[in-house]
Design a protein around this motif. Structure first.
Motif: not given
Lengths: 314, 292
Positions: B274, B47, B270-271, B242, B220, B246, B44, B259-260, B263, B266-267, B226, B224
């Motif tokens: 959580f 990225v 969720t983090i 997703t 979740m 992609r 992580f 892309n990074s 990434a 998009s996370m 796909y 996630t």
């Protein structure tokens, strides 16, 4: 609410019912309760039938047909089944998928179990460590696979940087046929550890404390307590974990599709990848894909039932 | 898990050789944990760092851990040139709807299985258990055909409906509700509550931790997911995160910085979810779901 209950349960006293009348009322009451139960199940049952039961039946039907997605559907009898059983790539796909499971599941379980035991011992900061360990599991596969490219990339991946640091030759982790599936396995283990650690930890916390105290009084050392208490007591958790891990891991697709797309030299072709390719990617071999899907269904049922058999007994 | 769990977690046997043995032991435990967290989070970090690098500095060798001239170009690019917000919105609609519907439907079914008596209950529950073994991936083709016949390709319903069939929630809810004492519902029944009122006013409040666990798990899984969106969506504006992320990668070129950035963005949701709910999620509630 409970105070109310007391005032309202004063029943009418003279309620003389004949035996027959009593039974009739009781039956009616039972019928009403059953009806209520069925009504509670109804919404779930609709989705369950529409998107699970009917698809299974439809899948079976489609194994005897071809076309149906782009071209017209036509009946072909057992041709798909014959083709699937004769196809070399199917054998490769099943072999790769099973080899992957045999590498990934034991690895992820051992690491997760060790971490769960360690976390259980950590008096302070346990919850912070747990949350941090869980983060990889939150990554969608698209993201996890991208992250993993930074780890295994030939030129600027972390793994090769470490290898070079130690005077080793850099390796082509995704580009060589004997390493690609292992690289995929490493990704899946990395992503799965958080989830299984949490699950095992939940199981460990639920174990009866008194048995451990008794064992300690009897002079059992840490290893004996682990071997003769923890392992047998964790059986229900392990049982669930092994069956679910088998079912999930045999469906390996996302990471393969994104990182290697089956290559190099078909070394990472998996069953679900092959189903997706034959049906949706560039061919319209729907019947072939359906027969392969049905085989996957049977394979998973078969393995899960064997595991249930083996783990239930003893 | 709080104090109770921690008390349980502590080793019941006092270690011999209190000073040397014990502290060495503690050190070993934290070393293992720190190494594990380091390995979990290292990619992580790489990225995050790459997402702030300019395209030119990406391929410097040896690669550097920190960007020399940090830039927001990748994020700007992503948000200006691609419908990233739309993908995010789609993912929220799909994951949110599946979660909301499943929580209601599964807790109702779980209540019926756990607390009601009716003919065929055990047989039906066995069917639920058996269906846990059905891999969704194997049902890709027939599910696609059903959704197409319903005219739902490239629609939210097409993305949502197949996710509602999964039986794992019914199983979890049944385990949770079964562990509740029956006295409360019986008291409510004597008060003249209907079964629905009992479900709504007694059961649901009591299984809140279970609902959070199932909710996070479902959210979740959908977030996630796909394979299904990849198959059912062909229009870029209906893509979920997703599939959208992609699609940033073409077959031959890959813009690592872009892309990074995708990434990381998009996370983030969720983090956040959580971190907000982890208190419930880790509360050992899964253990309740596992008891046979």
């Amino acid at each position: 609410m409970q105070e109310q209950a007391v005032t309202q349960t004063t029943r009418p006293r003279a309620l003389a019912l004949s035996e027959e009348e009593h039974q009739r009322l009781q039956r009616r009451y039972q019928r009403r309760r059953s009806l209520t139960a069925y009504l509670f199940l109804l919404p779930g049952a609709i989705f369950f039938f529409a998107f699970l039961v009917i698809p299974i039946l439809l899948l079976f039907f489609y194994t005897f047909n071809n076309g149906g997605i782009i071209s017209e559907r036509e009946w072909v009898g057992l041709a798909n089944w014959r083709n699937v059983l004769r196809d070399d790539l199917v054998i490769t796909a099943i072999k790769n998928t099973v080899v992957y499971c045999l590498m990934a599941i034991p690895a992820v379980f051992v690491i997760s179990m060790v971490l769960a035991l360690v976390l259980q011992q950590a008096a302070r900061g346990g919850s912070a460590f747990r949350s941090l360990l869980y983060i990889p599991t939150l990554a969608p596969y698209v993201v996890a696979a991208l992250l993993w490219q930074f780890v295994v990339h030939r030129d600027f991946g972390i793994l090769n940087m470490i290898l070079v640091e130690f005077g080793q030759e850099p390796r082509n982790w995704l580009g060589s046929p004997d390493l690609a599936l292992r690289s995929i396995t490493m990704l899946e283990v990395w992503r799965g550890v958080g989830f299984w650690t949490l699950l095992f930890l939940a199981g460990l916390i639920g174990l009866p404390k008194e048995l451990y105290q008794a064992a300690a009084i009897d002079g059992a050392n840490a290893w004996q307590r682990f071997r003769y208490l923890t392992i047998p007591l964790m059986r229900p958790t392990f049982f669930f974990a092994v069956v679910m891990a088998t079912i999930w891991n045999l469906q390996l697709f996302d990471s393969v599709s994104i990182l290697t797309n089956g290559g190099p030299q078909n070394s990472t072709v998996t069953v679900v990848w092959y189903i997706q390719q034959t049906t949706f990617a560039y061919t319209d071999k729907v019947g072939f894909g359906a027969a392969l899907s049905f085989m996957l269904l049977l394979l998973i049922l078969f393995l899960a039932l064997i595991e249930i058999r083996l783990l239930r007994k003893r | 898990m709080g104090a109770e769990g921690r008390a349980l977690a502590r080793d019941p046997q006092p270690k011999p050789g209190r000073f040397g043995g014990k502290s060495l032991y503690t050190i070993a435990i934290y070393v293992i944990l720190i190494v594990a967290v380091f390995i979990s989070l290292l990619p992580f970090g790489y990225v995050v760092s790459t997402s702030f690098k300019s395209t030119m500095s990406l391929f410097s060798y040896p690669p550097d851990w920190l960007p020399e001239n940090p830039t927001l170009d990748n994020y700007r690019n992503l948000l200006n040139r691609y419908p990233f917000w739309r993908w995010l919105f789609n993912s929220f609609v799909v994951a949110g709807s599946v979660t909301a519907i499943k929580l209601v439907v599964d807790s109702m079914a779980g209540y019926a299985f756990a607390k009601m008596r009716f003919p065929g209950r055990d047989a039906l529950f066995l069917v639920v258990l058996m269906s846990l073994m059905v891999p969704f991936a194997a049902l890709l083709i027939p599910t696609f055909i059903i959704i197409r016949e319903l005219g739902m390709l490239n629609t939210y319903w097409g993305l949502i409906l197949p996710g509602l069939a999964s039986p794992i929630g019914v199983f979890m809810m049944r385990q949770f509700i079964e562990s509740l004492p029956s006295d409360l519902e019986n008291a409510a029944r004597l008060d003249g509550c209907s079964e629905f009122q009992i479900y709504r006013r007694v059961i649901l409040p009591l299984i809140k931790p279970g609902l959070v666990v199932l909710g996070v798990f479902t959210f979740m899984t959908q977030w996630t997911s796909y394979l299904w969106p990849l198959v059912v969506v062909t229009k870029p504006e209906m893509a979920t995160l997703t599939v959208g992320v992609r699609s940033l990668t073409s077959t031959f070129t890959q813009d690592w910085g872009l892309n990074s950035a995708a990434a990381i963005l998009s996370m983030l949701p969720t983090i956040l979810v959580f971190i907000f709910l982890q208190r419930y999620f880790i509360a050992g509630s899964i253990a309740g779901a596992l008891k046979e």
